[in-house]
Design an enzyme around this catalytic site. Structure first.
Site, PDB file in Angstrom:
ATOM      1  N   HIS A  12      -3.128   7.336   2.172  1.00 57.35           N
ATOM      2  CA  HIS A  12      -3.658   5.862   1.602  1.00 57.35           C
ATOM      3  C   HIS A  12      -4.941   5.583   2.271  1.00 57.35           C
ATOM      4  O   HIS A  12      -5.190   5.958   3.466  1.00 57.35           O
ATOM      5  CB  HIS A  12      -2.538   4.966   1.903  1.00 57.35           C
ATOM      6  CG  HIS A  12      -3.127   3.700   1.900  1.00 57.35           C
ATOM      7  ND1 HIS A  12      -3.751   3.159   0.706  1.00 57.35           N
ATOM      8  CD2 HIS A  12      -3.331   2.513   2.816  1.00 57.35           C
ATOM      9  CE1 HIS A  12      -3.998   1.871   0.893  1.00 57.35           C
ATOM     10  NE2 HIS A  12      -3.691   1.439   2.152  1.00 57.35           N
ATOM     11  N   ASN A  64     -10.376  -0.097  -0.193  1.00 53.01           N
ATOM     12  CA  ASN A  64      -8.871   0.096  -0.212  1.00 53.01           C
ATOM     13  C   ASN A  64      -8.223  -0.474  -1.531  1.00 53.01           C
ATOM     14  O   ASN A  64      -8.327  -1.684  -1.522  1.00 53.01           O
ATOM     15  CB  ASN A  64      -8.337  -0.724   0.966  1.00 53.01           C
ATOM     16  CG  ASN A  64      -6.714  -0.581   1.164  1.00 53.01           C
ATOM     17  OD1 ASN A  64      -5.982  -0.306   0.316  1.00 53.01           O
ATOM     18  ND2 ASN A  64      -6.181  -0.985   2.101  1.00 53.01           N
ATOM     19  N   CYS A  83       0.706  -1.159  -0.080  1.00 52.69           N
ATOM     20  CA  CYS A  83      -0.027   0.074   0.115  1.00 52.69           C
ATOM     21  C   CYS A  83       0.756   1.245   0.056  1.00 52.69           C
ATOM     22  O   CYS A  83       0.307   2.318  -0.368  1.00 52.69           O
ATOM     23  CB  CYS A  83      -1.037  -0.103   1.277  1.00 52.69           C
ATOM     24  SG  CYS A  83      -1.973  -1.369   1.388  1.00 52.69           S
TER      25      CYS A  83
END
Ligand code: ACO
Length: 319
Positions: free
Chosen positions: A246, A276, A113
């Site tokens: 993020h 996500n 990520c």
């Protein structure tokens, strides 16, 4: 000394939308649980015949169009992905071919990520050290293929998508600084432990995660890394126009903003609609805020990521 500047952004989300209500018929979960614990309402899911490079192509074409440059000016491609089309060659090489770019350096970055922040920092360093002039930096992910759709603790969290930026050499400051960290002692906390060996998948081929540990770690480092970036540039939090974190969980994002003393109206969030999307989440959010004109010249913007490894990092930009 040369600097790099973002000259174009683009993003792409696959057409199929999977809502929380849809998930209620797949696993024992509820729209209320997912919304209240994560802020997610829906996610996009790639078609069976779409690969990470296909999502990336769509995002890149928009970035190239907005930068108004000829593709053959691109002399570096870095793709951040956890879901490459193949084990090898790199998705960056496949993307290069699909974009019809004849000769440039092309490679993938794997920092999960945090991948986009790692890739952007790397491209910035190539430009600053005069090794290239125009770099295409991409985050592209198809997490839906890494999920166990019987595991409610993970399958509700992720989505598919891609985001891209073009950066080029500039006499004016654009990217002011980048800050990268990793702590591999946590490699088991969030992982996909499977691998291919002798023609077979060895180990578990699905995302596996200690959610609470990830949550606490993310909240701590997402605050720390912003302070590190501000301190290096002698800036105060009040001078930051936009934080683009993020997008893992709205509670992580809100806790980070609160600890920083940053109002939520200075934070770009896309988690509700995208879930996500790992390495794609930051460039997707950036592109949306550029296109709806929240981001304006001369603003200070912090991009920050945290992910498996653990890895984390930030890039501070004067737009
Ligand atoms: N639907 C309904 N109930 C659920 C679900 C679900 N989808 N998932 C878990 N539960 C249940 C659990 O079984 C548990 O039940 P119990 O109390 O009967 O045992 C209860 O909900 C609470 O579970 P917790 O795991 O304690 O819930 P929490 O509030 O911590 O939220 C979550 C879990 C959302 C995973 C949170 O820990 C989180 O977001 N962590 C960060 C993880 C993350 O974002 N990972 C993404 C990759 S890393 C990154 O991008 C930074």
């Amino acid at each position: 000394m040369a600097h790099s500047k973002i000259i174009g952004t683009g993003s792409y989300l696959p057409g199929k939308i999977l809502t929380n209500q849809d998930l209620e018929s797949i696993v024992d979960t509820s729209d209320l649980w997912i919304r209240s614990r994560t802020g997610i309402e829906q996610r996009h899911i790639a078609a069976e015949d779409e690969m990470a490079s296909d999502l990336a192509v769509n995002a890149c074409l928009k970035a190239i169009e907005s930068a108004e440059i000829n593709v053959n000016k691109i002399d570096l491609i870095i793709v951040a992905t956890t879901t490459p089309d193949m084990t090898f060659p790199s998705t960056a090489c496949i993307l290069q071919n699909k974009l019809g770019i004849k000769d440039c350096a092309a490679f993938d970055v794997q920092a999960v990520c945090s991948g986009f922040v790692y890739a952007l920092a790397t491209a910035d360093m190539f430009i600053r050290s005069d090794r290239c002039n125009t770099a295409l930096v991409v985050g592209t992910e198809i997490y839906s293929r890494l999920l166990d759709w019987n595991d409610r603790s993970t399958c509700v969290l992720f989505g598919d998508g891609a985001g891209a930026v073009l950066i080029s050499k500039s006499n004016h400051q654009g990217i002011l600084s980048s800050h990268l960290h990793a702590d591999g002692s946590h490699y088991n906390t969030l992982s996909l432990p499977g691998n291919i060996a002798c023609g077979k998948i060895q180990g578990k081929p699905f995302v596996s995660m200690e959610g609470n540990t990830v949550f606490k770690f993310a909240v701590r480092v997402m605050e720390e890394i912003v302070h590190e970036a501000l301190s290096e540039n002698n800036l105060q939090i009040s001078e930051i126009d936009w934080l683009i974190p993020h997008q893992a969980n709205i509670r992580i994002i809100k806790s980070t903003a609160k600890k920083l003393g940053l109002p939520m109206d200075k934070v770009v969030t896309t988690i509700a609609k995208h879930a996500n999307t790992s390495a794609a989440s930051i460039p997707l959010a950036l592109d949306i805020a550029v296109r709806d004109k929240r981001i304006q010249p001369n603003q200070y913007i912090v991009l920050e990521g945290v992910g498996s490894g653990f890895t984390w990092g930030a890039v501070l930009i004067r737009w």
